[in-house]
Design a protein around this motif. Structure first.
Motif, PDB file in Angstrom:
ATOM      1  N   VAL A  22       0.840  -1.198   0.000  1.00 47.18           N
ATOM      2  CA  VAL A  22       0.000   0.000   0.000  1.00 47.18           C
ATOM      3  C   VAL A  22       0.877   1.249   0.000  1.00 47.18           C
ATOM      4  N   ALA A  23       0.285   2.364  -0.320  1.00 48.87           N
ATOM      5  CA  ALA A  23       1.004   3.633  -0.397  1.00 48.87           C
ATOM      6  C   ALA A  23       1.769   3.921   0.887  1.00 48.87           C
ATOM      7  N   GLY A  24       3.006   4.355   0.744  1.00 44.51           N
ATOM      8  CA  GLY A  24       3.821   4.712   1.895  1.00 44.51           C
ATOM      9  C   GLY A  24       4.534   3.541   2.548  1.00 44.51           C
ATOM     10  N   ARG A  25       4.334   2.345   2.039  1.00 45.73           N
ATOM     11  CA  ARG A  25       4.964   1.149   2.597  1.00 45.73           C
ATOM     12  C   ARG A  25       5.826   0.472   1.526  1.00 45.73           C
ATOM     13  N   SER A  26       6.722  -0.353   1.966  1.00 45.24           N
ATOM     14  CA  SER A  26       7.528  -1.115   1.016  1.00 45.24           C
ATOM     15  C   SER A  26       7.648  -2.548   1.505  1.00 45.24           C
ATOM     16  N   LYS A  27       8.096  -3.405   0.632  1.00 47.29           N
ATOM     17  CA  LYS A  27       8.234  -4.816   0.966  1.00 47.29           C
ATOM     18  C   LYS A  27       9.559  -5.294   0.391  1.00 47.29           C
ATOM     19  N   LEU A  28      10.255  -6.089   1.170  1.00 46.25           N
ATOM     20  CA  LEU A  28      11.556  -6.589   0.753  1.00 46.25           C
ATOM     21  C   LEU A  28      11.676  -8.039   1.191  1.00 46.25           C
ATOM     22  N   GLN A  29      12.098  -8.884   0.282  1.00 50.19           N
ATOM     23  CA  GLN A  29      12.346 -10.276   0.620  1.00 50.19           C
ATOM     24  C   GLN A  29      13.785 -10.560   0.221  1.00 50.19           C
ATOM     25  N   VAL A  30      14.595 -11.011   1.170  1.00 45.66           N
ATOM     26  CA  VAL A  30      16.013 -11.224   0.934  1.00 45.66           C
ATOM     27  C   VAL A  30      16.362 -12.672   1.241  1.00 45.66           C
ATOM     28  N   VAL A  31      17.182 -13.262   0.390  1.00 45.26           N
ATOM     29  CA  VAL A  31      17.653 -14.619   0.603  1.00 45.26           C
ATOM     30  C   VAL A  31      19.171 -14.572   0.668  1.00 45.26           C
ATOM     31  N   HIS A  32      19.726 -15.012   1.772  1.00 42.19           N
ATOM     32  CA  HIS A  32      21.184 -15.031   1.953  1.00 42.19           C
ATOM     33  C   HIS A  32      21.686 -16.381   1.443  1.00 42.19           C
ATOM     34  N   LEU A  33      22.338 -16.386   0.280  1.00 41.89           N
ATOM     35  CA  LEU A  33      22.745 -17.637  -0.343  1.00 41.89           C
ATOM     36  C   LEU A  33      24.255 -17.859  -0.362  1.00 41.89           C
ATOM     37  N   ALA A  34      25.018 -17.005   0.270  1.00 43.20           N
ATOM     38  CA  ALA A  34      26.468 -17.167   0.289  1.00 43.20           C
ATOM     39  C   ALA A  34      26.845 -18.069   1.455  1.00 43.20           C
ATOM     40  N   GLU A  35      27.150 -19.336   1.153  1.00 40.01           N
ATOM     41  CA  GLU A  35      27.299 -20.340   2.205  1.00 40.01           C
ATOM     42  C   GLU A  35      28.397 -20.062   3.211  1.00 40.01           C
ATOM     43  N   SER A  36      29.483 -19.404   2.823  1.00 40.59           N
ATOM     44  CA  SER A  36      30.561 -19.189   3.786  1.00 40.59           C
ATOM     45  C   SER A  36      30.663 -17.738   4.262  1.00 40.59           C
ATOM     46  N   ALA A  37      29.704 -16.927   3.872  1.00 39.41           N
ATOM     47  CA  ALA A  37      29.699 -15.529   4.320  1.00 39.41           C
ATOM     48  C   ALA A  37      29.021 -15.427   5.682  1.00 39.41           C
ATOM     49  N   PRO A  38      29.403 -14.423   6.475  1.00 38.24           N
ATOM     50  CA  PRO A  38      28.753 -14.261   7.785  1.00 38.24           C
ATOM     51  C   PRO A  38      27.302 -13.794   7.622  1.00 38.24           C
ATOM     52  N   ALA A  39      26.576 -13.849   8.714  1.00 38.71           N
ATOM     53  CA  ALA A  39      25.183 -13.381   8.710  1.00 38.71           C
ATOM     54  C   ALA A  39      25.147 -11.898   8.361  1.00 38.71           C
ATOM     55  N   LEU A  40      24.058 -11.469   7.757  1.00 37.76           N
ATOM     56  CA  LEU A  40      23.885 -10.081   7.354  1.00 37.76           C
ATOM     57  C   LEU A  40      22.745  -9.445   8.138  1.00 37.76           C
ATOM     58  N   ASP A  41      22.863  -8.162   8.373  1.00 35.66           N
ATOM     59  CA  ASP A  41      21.766  -7.382   8.933  1.00 35.66           C
ATOM     60  C   ASP A  41      21.126  -6.618   7.793  1.00 35.66           C
ATOM     61  N   VAL A  42      19.826  -6.719   7.674  1.00 36.67           N
ATOM     62  CA  VAL A  42      19.101  -6.007   6.626  1.00 36.67           C
ATOM     63  C   VAL A  42      18.053  -5.146   7.297  1.00 36.67           C
ATOM     64  N   TRP A  43      18.044  -3.838   6.997  1.00 39.32           N
ATOM     65  CA  TRP A  43      17.032  -2.959   7.547  1.00 39.32           C
ATOM     66  C   TRP A  43      16.745  -1.847   6.583  1.00 39.32           C
TER      67      TRP A  43
END
Length: 144
Positions: free
Chosen positions: A123-144
Protein backbone atom coordinates in the motif's frame (compact mmCIF):
# COMPACT_ATOMS: atom_id res chain seq x y z
CA UNK A 1 39.05 -16.02 -14.50
CA UNK A 2 38.04 -14.10 -11.40
CA UNK A 3 35.03 -15.52 -9.51
CA UNK A 4 32.22 -13.17 -8.49
CA UNK A 5 32.38 -12.07 -4.87
CA UNK A 6 30.05 -13.74 -2.38
CA UNK A 7 28.35 -10.42 -1.70
CA UNK A 8 27.74 -9.91 -5.43
CA UNK A 9 26.31 -13.42 -5.60
CA UNK A 10 24.03 -12.62 -2.67
CA UNK A 11 22.84 -9.39 -4.25
CA UNK A 12 22.23 -11.02 -7.63
CA UNK A 13 20.22 -13.82 -6.07
CA UNK A 14 18.26 -11.83 -3.51
CA UNK A 15 14.62 -11.93 -4.35
CA UNK A 16 13.16 -8.48 -4.01
CA UNK A 17 9.51 -7.58 -4.21
CA UNK A 18 8.73 -4.33 -5.98
CA UNK A 19 7.90 -1.19 -4.06
CA UNK A 20 5.04 0.96 -5.25
CA UNK A 21 2.61 3.72 -4.41
CA UNK A 22 -0.63 1.93 -5.19
CA UNK A 23 -2.53 -0.87 -3.54
CA UNK A 24 -2.71 -3.20 -6.51
CA UNK A 25 -2.20 -6.77 -5.33
CA UNK A 26 -1.90 -8.73 -8.59
CA UNK A 27 1.31 -10.39 -9.67
CA UNK A 28 2.97 -8.16 -12.30
CA UNK A 29 2.52 -9.53 -15.83
CA UNK A 30 6.28 -9.62 -16.50
CA UNK A 31 7.01 -11.65 -13.35
CA UNK A 32 6.86 -15.41 -14.01
CA UNK A 33 4.62 -17.30 -11.59
CA UNK A 34 7.23 -20.04 -11.29
CA UNK A 35 10.94 -19.85 -11.90
CA UNK A 36 14.11 -21.76 -11.16
CA UNK A 37 17.27 -20.06 -9.89
CA UNK A 38 20.77 -21.56 -9.88
CA UNK A 39 22.59 -20.38 -6.73
CA UNK A 40 25.52 -22.78 -7.10
CA UNK A 41 28.92 -22.17 -8.65
CA UNK A 42 28.34 -24.89 -11.21
CA UNK A 43 26.22 -25.09 -14.33
CA UNK A 44 23.07 -27.15 -13.88
CA UNK A 45 20.30 -28.61 -15.97
CA UNK A 46 16.77 -27.59 -14.96
CA UNK A 47 13.87 -29.96 -15.49
CA UNK A 48 10.18 -29.22 -14.95
CA UNK A 49 8.00 -32.28 -14.31
CA UNK A 50 10.68 -34.44 -15.94
CA UNK A 51 11.03 -32.31 -19.08
CA UNK A 52 14.32 -30.49 -19.67
CA UNK A 53 13.73 -26.72 -19.60
CA UNK A 54 17.35 -25.67 -20.08
CA UNK A 55 20.79 -27.21 -19.81
CA UNK A 56 23.95 -25.41 -18.76
CA UNK A 57 22.19 -22.91 -16.47
CA UNK A 58 24.86 -20.64 -15.00
CA UNK A 59 25.16 -19.30 -11.46
CA UNK A 60 22.57 -16.58 -10.87
CA UNK A 61 20.58 -17.44 -13.98
CA UNK A 62 16.79 -17.48 -13.71
CA UNK A 63 14.80 -19.95 -15.80
CA UNK A 64 11.04 -19.37 -16.11
CA UNK A 65 8.75 -22.41 -16.04
CA UNK A 66 6.52 -23.08 -19.03
CA UNK A 67 3.81 -20.42 -19.24
CA UNK A 68 1.14 -23.10 -19.63
CA UNK A 69 1.96 -24.71 -16.26
CA UNK A 70 -1.33 -25.74 -14.67
CA UNK A 71 -2.21 -24.85 -11.09
CA UNK A 72 -1.13 -27.48 -8.60
CA UNK A 73 2.10 -29.24 -7.60
CA UNK A 74 5.06 -29.54 -9.98
CA UNK A 75 8.54 -31.00 -9.51
CA UNK A 76 11.55 -28.86 -10.38
CA UNK A 77 14.77 -30.86 -10.64
CA UNK A 78 18.23 -29.33 -10.66
CA UNK A 79 20.76 -31.77 -12.12
CA UNK A 80 24.54 -31.84 -12.20
CA UNK A 81 24.95 -34.21 -15.16
CA UNK A 82 26.73 -37.39 -14.15
CA UNK A 83 26.95 -36.35 -10.50
CA UNK A 84 23.64 -35.85 -8.70
CA UNK A 85 20.35 -33.96 -8.65
CA UNK A 86 18.01 -32.24 -6.22
CA UNK A 87 14.23 -31.97 -6.47
CA UNK A 88 11.75 -29.57 -4.95
CA UNK A 89 7.97 -29.66 -5.30
CA UNK A 90 6.44 -26.27 -6.04
CA UNK A 91 2.73 -25.54 -6.02
CA UNK A 92 1.54 -23.19 -8.75
CA UNK A 93 -1.36 -21.08 -7.51
CA UNK A 94 -3.05 -17.92 -8.74
CA UNK A 95 -1.42 -14.78 -7.35
CA UNK A 96 1.66 -16.57 -5.99
CA UNK A 97 5.18 -16.20 -7.32
CA UNK A 98 7.24 -19.30 -6.51
CA UNK A 99 10.97 -19.78 -6.95
CA UNK A 100 12.80 -23.09 -6.91
CA UNK A 101 16.35 -22.40 -5.80
CA UNK A 102 19.33 -24.76 -6.09
CA UNK A 103 22.19 -24.51 -3.59
CA UNK A 104 25.09 -26.62 -2.57
CA UNK A 105 26.45 -27.09 0.92
CA UNK A 106 30.05 -26.30 1.80
CA UNK A 107 30.68 -30.04 1.41
CA UNK A 108 29.26 -29.89 -2.13
CA UNK A 109 25.91 -31.62 -1.65
CA UNK A 110 23.29 -30.24 -4.02
CA UNK A 111 19.87 -29.36 -2.53
CA UNK A 112 16.83 -27.36 -3.59
CA UNK A 113 14.17 -25.37 -1.77
CA UNK A 114 11.13 -23.23 -2.49
CA UNK A 115 10.66 -19.54 -1.85
CA UNK A 116 7.15 -18.18 -2.43
CA UNK A 117 5.67 -14.70 -2.39
CA UNK A 118 2.30 -13.21 -3.27
CA UNK A 119 3.99 -10.69 -5.55
CA UNK A 120 1.61 -8.07 -4.24
CA UNK A 121 2.48 -4.41 -4.32
CA UNK A 122 2.43 -2.75 -0.89
CA UNK A 123 0.00 0.00 0.00
CA UNK A 124 1.00 3.63 -0.40
CA UNK A 125 3.82 4.71 1.89
CA UNK A 126 4.96 1.15 2.60
CA UNK A 127 7.53 -1.11 1.02
CA UNK A 128 8.23 -4.82 0.97
CA UNK A 129 11.56 -6.59 0.75
CA UNK A 130 12.35 -10.28 0.62
CA UNK A 131 16.01 -11.22 0.93
CA UNK A 132 17.65 -14.62 0.60
CA UNK A 133 21.18 -15.03 1.95
CA UNK A 134 22.75 -17.64 -0.34
CA UNK A 135 26.47 -17.17 0.29
CA UNK A 136 27.30 -20.34 2.21
CA UNK A 137 30.56 -19.19 3.79
CA UNK A 138 29.70 -15.53 4.32
CA UNK A 139 28.75 -14.26 7.79
CA UNK A 140 25.18 -13.38 8.71
CA UNK A 141 23.88 -10.08 7.35
CA UNK A 142 21.77 -7.38 8.93
CA UNK A 143 19.10 -6.01 6.63
CA UNK A 144 17.03 -2.96 7.55
Amino acid sequence: MKRPSRLLTFLCLAVLAACGDDDETAVPADLPALRAVNATRETLDVLFDGTLLKSGVAMGEVVPAPTAAASGPHVVRFRRPGIDSADVTITVAAGVVASAIARSTIEGTLFAFELSDTGSTPVAGRSKLQVVHLAESAPALDVW
